[in-house]
Design an enzyme around this catalytic site. Structure first.
Site, PDB file in Angstrom:
ATOM      1  N   CYS A  54      -0.408   3.942  -7.155  1.00 44.48           N
ATOM      2  CA  CYS A  54      -1.208   3.303  -6.491  1.00 44.48           C
ATOM      3  C   CYS A  54      -1.308   1.823  -6.855  1.00 44.48           C
ATOM      4  CB  CYS A  54      -2.559   3.933  -6.359  1.00 44.48           C
ATOM      5  SG  CYS A  54      -3.692   2.892  -5.400  1.00 44.48           S
ATOM      6  N   CYS A 100       1.023  -1.159   0.051  1.00 44.58           N
ATOM      7  CA  CYS A 100       0.029  -0.010   0.039  1.00 44.58           C
ATOM      8  C   CYS A 100       0.947   1.165  -0.013  1.00 44.58           C
ATOM      9  CB  CYS A 100      -0.879   0.048   1.149  1.00 44.58           C
ATOM     10  SG  CYS A 100      -1.976   1.411   0.965  1.00 44.58           S
TER      11      CYS A 100
END
Length: 250
Positions: A194, A76
């Site tokens: 991302c 993440c």
């Protein structure tokens, strides 16, 4: 051939990294892999939920230690970068020490650190990026990369706060955002900063269209994983970073 075991620590609402990283590594010509995930609860991409998610890290790392993984990716990017400059090094060190206390010694990486490594491997200094985040978090990512020595010449925030929705952002919208960037001075484009925003089908078309190296959190993660396992970081159809020997950074 014994598979290399890859451990992934992922947000509970993430469905992309467990698709894209295996799809990339399946292209490797001389190695096979298995994938083992542990999940941290997170739905909204907000500072509060990211901090709460990070607090679950130790449980996830213990679970992956039980699986005897050869490499572990803390997958993440924004959860790390939003904690301030240099956080990927602190996170990787803490995870390494936690594993060592259990006599486990896999390679430890993070998506944040992998993106930095991938950009440096390309010799990029001036970069542009597309992020899915709400603007305040996108600004944290930009600040993080600047603290790592990159000149972020332009960037876009798609302003999607629901992490499940991030996984459904169409490629046409991502490419449209990239076309709106000023790339005249850029050495490289991060098409998806991302691991949840889909990117694999965009990397090579974007390289052709924009005429510069294009990478994503996923391709950078695959590059870093292969390097950590002493495997050739060469995968077809995944952009310049994974195309073969890169120029010396001198």
């Amino acid at each position: 051939m014994t598979p290399h075991r890859i451990g992934l620590v992922v947000p509970s609402s993430n469905v992309t990294v467990e698709t894209e990283i295996p799809a990339l590594l399946a292209r490797h010509p001389s190695a096979v892999f298995s994938f083992h995930s542990s999940r941290m609860r997170m739905h909204q991409v907000s500072p509060e939920e990211l901090r709460a998610m990070n607090a679950q890290r130790e449980r996830c790392v213990d679970e992956l230690a039980d699986a005897g993984v050869d490499a572990l990716l803390y997958a993440c990017l924004v959860a790390v970068m939003a904690q301030g400059a240099g956080e990927h090094e602190r996170t990787e060190k803490a995870v390494t020490e936690q594993l060592a206390a259990r006599d486990a010694h896999p390679a430890v990486l993070s998506s944040a650190g992998a993106l930095v490594e991938g950009l440096r491997a390309l010799g990029a200094r001036r970069i542009a990026l597309v992020t899915p985040y709400l603007r305040p978090l996108a600004e944290e990512v930009v600040a993080y990369l600047r603290a790592e020595g990159f000149d972020v010449v332009d960037w876009a925030a798609l302003e999607v706060g629901d992490n499940a929705e991030v996984g459904c952002i169409p490629g046409a919208r991502v490419l449209a955002a990239a076309r709106g960037l000023d790339l005249a001075q850029a050495d490289a484009l991060v098409i998806s900063a991302c691991v949840q925003m889909p990117s694999l089908d965009l990397v090579e078309p974007a390289e052709t269209e924009f005429g510069l190296p294009v990478l994503s959190a996923a391709t950078a993660g695959a590059y870093a994983l292969l390097r950590s396992l002493n495997l050739a970081p060469r995968l077809p159809g995944a952009g310049r970073l994974l195309a073969g020997p890169l120029p010396s950074r001198g």
